[in-house]
Design an enzyme around this catalytic site. Structure first.
Site, PDB file in Angstrom:
ATOM      1  N   SER A 155       2.895 -13.726  -2.181  1.00 30.57           N
ATOM      2  CA  SER A 155       2.057 -14.195  -1.081  1.00 30.57           C
ATOM      3  C   SER A 155       1.029 -15.230  -1.516  1.00 30.57           C
ATOM      4  CB  SER A 155       1.334 -13.005  -0.431  1.00 30.57           C
ATOM      5  OG  SER A 155       0.570 -12.294  -1.403  1.00 30.57           O
ATOM      6  N   GLY A 215       4.734 -10.044  -0.603  1.00 33.74           N
ATOM      7  CA  GLY A 215       5.187  -8.712  -1.009  1.00 33.74           C
ATOM      8  C   GLY A 215       6.161  -8.707  -2.161  1.00 33.74           C
ATOM      9  N   ASN A 270       1.861  -8.015  -7.545  1.00 34.66           N
ATOM     10  CA  ASN A 270       2.220  -6.834  -6.751  1.00 34.66           C
ATOM     11  C   ASN A 270       2.687  -5.682  -7.636  1.00 34.66           C
ATOM     12  OD1 ASN A 270       1.662  -7.786  -4.087  1.00 34.66           O
ATOM     13  ND2 ASN A 270       3.472  -9.074  -4.208  1.00 34.66           N
ATOM     14  N   ASP A 276      -9.350  -9.656   3.137  1.00 35.36           N
ATOM     15  CA  ASP A 276      -8.741  -8.627   2.284  1.00 35.36           C
ATOM     16  C   ASP A 276      -9.245  -8.701   0.848  1.00 35.36           C
ATOM     17  OD1 ASP A 276      -7.449 -10.863   1.259  1.00 35.36           O
ATOM     18  OD2 ASP A 276      -5.494 -10.365   2.090  1.00 35.36           O
ATOM     19  N   HIS A 296      -6.439 -12.639  -1.056  1.00 38.60           N
ATOM     20  CA  HIS A 296      -5.780 -13.922  -0.813  1.00 38.60           C
ATOM     21  C   HIS A 296      -6.802 -15.028  -0.570  1.00 38.60           C
ATOM     22  CE1 HIS A 296      -2.678 -10.893   0.276  1.00 38.60           C
ATOM     23  NE2 HIS A 296      -1.901 -11.737  -0.385  1.00 38.60           N
TER      24      HIS A 296
END
Length: 232
Positions: free
Chosen positions: A60, A97, A125, A208, A211
């Protein structure tokens, strides 16, 4: 009284016929001009599309999560290339993801002829999910080998990553060391930390906290450029 002879219609018809011929010739000349212009345009398009490609393969962070694709750092790198007149086309193959395991399964689908440089940005991730570090290292190494097998002339850049200390100091430290160790072992270029000067700074990250915002993406693009530019 002498009669005036009526005008002969044949000359008028002949003039009309000549006029039609002239119009037809003009249309043909116009079509030829249009065809020539179209051919020239196609030639330019082919020339542009034949430029070397830089593949950004990642998660991402590469995809530009929460932003337009045009705002993600690969697109910002493209802007730098264009401004310098460098004939490279950026391909953004980021997928939100993505882990190193799923990336390894997807990589072959995006490798194609004409790719000159591959920027490999995966692993974040894995770290956030606590995936065994041996698996992360093995997957990254396998992807480097896959790139070399398919594109032996392509240069490879590995994007270094760090994670929050949630998984404990030992896991966090070992995770961080994977990238420089692998870059040395496989002799590939290394971005020491992709999110340098961005990670942990609220104003440069979305809600979040993970990002980057557009401003953060600009800094990330500069981090990438520092390593990419010498390879061009």
């Amino acid at each position: 009284m002498t009669k005036i002879p009526s005008s002969n219609p044949l000359p008028l018809m002949f003039c009309y016929f000549l006029m039609l011929i002239c119009i037809a010739c003009g249309e043909n000349a116009s079509k030829k001009t249009e065809e020539t212009t179209t051919d020239d345009t196609n030639q330019k398009i082919e020339t542009t599309s034949s430029s070397s490609k830089i593949l950004f393969f990642g998660d991402s962070l590469t995809a530009g999560y929460g932003l337009e694709v045009s705002q993600a750092f690969p697109a910002l790198v493209q802007q730098k290339l264009d401004s310098l007149g460098l004939q490279y086309s950026v391909v953004n193959a980021g997928l939100s993801g993505e882990t190193t395991a799923s990336g390894k399964n997807r990589l072959n689908w995006v490798l194609e002829e004409g790719i000159d440089i591959v920027v490999l940005e995966l692993g974040a991730n894995d770290g956030l999910r606590g995936i065994p570090l041996t698996e992360t290292r093995s997957n990254l190494q396998s992807m480097i080998q896959m790139i070399r097998n398919r594109l032996p002339e392509a240069k490879i850049i590995l994007a270094g990553m760090k994670i929050p200390p949630n998984m404990g100091p030992e896991y966090t430290s070992e995770f961080e060391s994977i990238f420089p160790e692998l870059a040395t072992q496989e002799n590939v270029a290394l971005i020491p930390f992709l999110l340098e000067d961005v990670a942990g700074i609220p104003g440069l990250n979305q809600e979040d906290g993970i990002h980057p915002t557009l401003q953060g993406q600009k800094i990330v693009a500069n981090n990438v450029w520092d390593v990419l530019a010498p390879l061009l």
